[in-house]
Design a protein around this motif. Structure first.
Motif, PDB file in Angstrom:
ATOM      1  N   UNK A  31      -9.904 -30.399  34.905  1.00  0.00           N
ATOM      2  CA  UNK A  31      -9.236 -30.823  36.221  1.00  0.00           C
ATOM      3  C   UNK A  31      -9.916 -30.047  37.357  1.00  0.00           C
ATOM      4  N   UNK A  32     -10.355 -29.034  37.125  1.00  0.00           N
ATOM      5  CA  UNK A  32     -10.819 -28.193  38.340  1.00  0.00           C
ATOM      6  C   UNK A  32     -12.134 -28.750  38.671  1.00  0.00           C
ATOM      7  N   UNK A  33     -13.116 -29.329  37.670  1.00  0.00           N
ATOM      8  CA  UNK A  33     -14.324 -29.898  37.931  1.00  0.00           C
ATOM      9  C   UNK A  33     -13.979 -31.091  38.925  1.00  0.00           C
ATOM     10  N   UNK A  34     -13.205 -32.011  38.551  1.00  0.00           N
ATOM     11  CA  UNK A  34     -13.220 -33.254  38.997  1.00  0.00           C
ATOM     12  C   UNK A  34     -12.402 -32.931  40.433  1.00  0.00           C
ATOM     13  N   UNK A  35     -11.599 -32.087  40.508  1.00  0.00           N
ATOM     14  CA  UNK A  35     -10.944 -31.841  41.681  1.00  0.00           C
ATOM     15  C   UNK A  35     -11.970 -31.253  42.754  1.00  0.00           C
ATOM     16  N   UNK A  36     -13.005 -30.691  42.226  1.00  0.00           N
ATOM     17  CA  UNK A  36     -13.958 -30.108  43.267  1.00  0.00           C
ATOM     18  C   UNK A  36     -14.920 -31.309  43.589  1.00  0.00           C
ATOM     19  N   UNK A  37     -15.077 -32.248  42.843  1.00  0.00           N
ATOM     20  CA  UNK A  37     -15.816 -33.420  43.182  1.00  0.00           C
ATOM     21  C   UNK A  37     -17.109 -33.740  42.344  1.00  0.00           C
ATOM     22  N   UNK A  38     -16.881 -32.959  40.985  1.00  0.00           N
ATOM     23  CA  UNK A  38     -18.077 -33.160  40.517  1.00  0.00           C
ATOM     24  C   UNK A  38     -17.983 -34.404  39.473  1.00  0.00           C
ATOM     25  N   UNK A  39     -18.922 -35.045  39.352  1.00  0.00           N
ATOM     26  CA  UNK A  39     -19.007 -36.039  38.227  1.00  0.00           C
ATOM     27  C   UNK A  39     -19.087 -35.432  36.710  1.00  0.00           C
ATOM     28  N   UNK A  40     -18.030 -35.943  35.814  1.00  0.00           N
ATOM     29  CA  UNK A  40     -17.936 -35.170  34.668  1.00  0.00           C
ATOM     30  C   UNK A  40     -18.090 -36.054  33.396  1.00  0.00           C
ATOM     31  N   UNK A  41     -18.820 -35.617  32.330  1.00  0.00           N
ATOM     32  CA  UNK A  41     -19.032 -36.493  31.363  1.00  0.00           C
ATOM     33  C   UNK A  41     -18.684 -35.582  30.082  1.00  0.00           C
ATOM     34  N   UNK A  42     -18.074 -36.368  29.031  1.00  0.00           N
ATOM     35  CA  UNK A  42     -17.678 -35.782  27.820  1.00  0.00           C
ATOM     36  C   UNK A  42     -18.730 -36.073  26.857  1.00  0.00           C
ATOM     37  N   UNK A  43     -19.322 -34.843  26.234  1.00  0.00           N
ATOM     38  CA  UNK A  43     -20.488 -34.793  25.304  1.00  0.00           C
ATOM     39  C   UNK A  43     -19.850 -34.624  24.161  1.00  0.00           C
TER      40      UNK A  43
END
Length: 469
Positions: free
Chosen positions: A205-217
């Motif tokens: 949640x923190x990463x996405x709120x900070x604007x990062x693109x997040x991928x599940x590996x």
């Protein structure tokens, strides 16, 4: 004149009793729009209180819009129809806010057993810290945190986790969320973050709120799949290698080496190692931190005292590689440390005097006992379950064989006062091949564990019977 029953024995201030009485009279319609309130002088004489008390009550009513003031005329009840609608909603929110629902058998993976917190020791250290009349402790400190605590953490991390750094590389902050926010200021947000799937959702949640693109590996029995990571456009890998959350997987040395090699292949690749509960391993030797084997300055090591001591002690730490430390010192050293210097001083002494090590030993023994007791109680399922991740941490993973209607099972448990979480809730994308349940045990006593497991077994048997029929 308004008839108000004032109770001087109440802890509630008199002005607040008056304010609440008038507010309620307005809300229930007894005092209607335009009604003039008694003058503060006459009202004070009538109730035999100070005029200042009445003024405080009227001031509160005025600020909330229940009354309006007319120069040289006094206070009058306002038009409150709209206010009442809003206030009713607010009152409802106030009544439910902060009332976190607790179930008698909540197998939560978070939280710690506070019944064994060393209150007397902590109280004594707090007293000692404040007794010296040290005015310096109330001044603004180093942006990275006080040197004494950073040095104490450095020694602890080196001895217990094999972390190699100097104290200047350690940055203190009030929790993982703040440290990730700070890290985003150092790195920028033009990165793609690869997270283990399933993963720690708060970090996601923190990463996405900070604007990062997040991928599940994806993961296998050794942890994050490096082949999948290499094929992606990920530059930052977020991992929990010593005790993966929530599966409990321990990343072996060959997978760790492959992950470090992946990071070293390109300049702007980094690994965030979240070592959230490394203190609690019950069998074998502690797993060394990934950071200790990093020869290229690619690992950003993060830890916290929330699990080891208490969640309310909001002290987290981040060990920066030297190249990122230089950026921090150049661009962000004007930030103030978010951890109280008093708390820093207490924690520093707690570690330095050996209290932390003794507390960890006690808690490790306590949690090992709870872990073993939970495993013993789970034996009533026989071969109908598979238990994973029982050698470390504060939760285990349980697969219930032959169970298909997980929604109804989970809901039925909840209605019986039992809360266990499904691992599918922790997936960024997709779902597990086989559904499992997370059973945390840190906050539960033996009676709660035993009774909770019996309820789970009873419902499981009922669901199995329906399926087999």
């Amino acid at each position: 004149m308004l008839t108000i029953g004032i109770d001087t024995k109440k802890k509630e201030p008199i002005y607040e009793q008056i304010y609440k009485y008038i507010r309620n009279e307005i809300k229930n319609g007894t005092l209607t729009r335009g009604t003039r309130l008694p003058s503060s002088r006459k009202f004070a004489e009538y109730l035999d209180v100070s005029r200042n008390t009445i003024d405080l009550a009227y001031s509160q009513l005025l600020s909330e819009g229940y009354v309006e003031s007319k120069p040289k005329k006094g206070y009058f009840v306002a038009d409150v129809d709209e206010i009442l609608e809003i206030s009713d909603v607010l009152q409802e929110e106030e009544e439910t806010a902060g009332k976190k629902e607790t179930l008698p058998y909540e197998f939560a993976p978070s939280g710690v057993d506070m019944g064994h917190f060393p209150y007397n020791t902590w109280r004594k250290l707090m007293k000692n810290v404040l007794m010296d009349d040290n005015s310096e402790i109330f001044q603004k400190g180093d942006s990275s945190g006080d040197y004494e605590l950073r040095e104490a953490i450095r020694i602890y991390l080196h001895q217990s986790r094999g972390v190699i750094c100097n104290s200047s590389q350690i940055i203190l902050g009030s929790g993982m969320e703040y440290l990730l926010l700070l890290l985003s200021q150092i790195l920028g947000t033009d990165y793609t973050v690869g997270m283990e799937n399933p993963t720690y959702l708060q970090a996601y949640r923190v990463f996405t709120q900070l604007g990062y693109k997040v991928l599940g590996i994806s993961m296998n029995e050794m942890g994050m799949r490096i082949d999948e990571l290499a094929k992606s456009d990920v530059q930052i890998a977020y991992v929990t290698p010593s005790h993966q959350y929530p599966t409990g997987t321990v990343m072996p040395i060959n997978r760790r080496s492959a992950l470090l090699k992946w990071a070293a292949e390109k300049e702007h690749r980094f690994i965030i190692e979240d070592d959230y509960d490394s203190e609690f391993r019950y069998y074998g030797k502690p797993i060394p931190a990934l950071q200790g084997n990093d020869k290229n300055g690619k690992v950003i090591y993060m830890g916290t005292f929330s699990k080891a001591i208490a969640p309310a002690i909001r002290v987290g730490y981040m060990v920066l590689p030297k190249q990122l430390l230089a950026i921090y010192q150049e661009k962000l050293s004007f930030y103030s440390c978010t951890v109280s210097r008093i708390d820093q001083a207490i924690l520093s002494e707690f570690i330095r005097e050996g209290h932390f090590e003794r507390h960890l030993n006690r808690m490790r023994t306590l949690y090992k006992g709870k872990n073993q007791y939970l495993m013993q109680q789970l034996k009533i399922f026989g071969e109908d379950i598979i238990v994973k991740g029982s050698s470390a941490g504060l939760h285990v993973l349980v697969e219930f064989k032959g169970l298909e209607d997980h929604d109804r099972f989970e809901k039925s448990l909840y209605e019986k006062g039992v809360k266990i979480q499904r691992i599918s809730h922790y997936y960024i994308t997709g779902k597990p091949e086989k559904e499992c349940y997370i059973l945390g045990f840190a906050r539960l006593g033996e009676t709660q564990i035993r009774e909770g497991i019996l309820i789970i077994k009873d419902l499981y048997d009922k669901f199995r019977i329906r399926k087999e029929e």
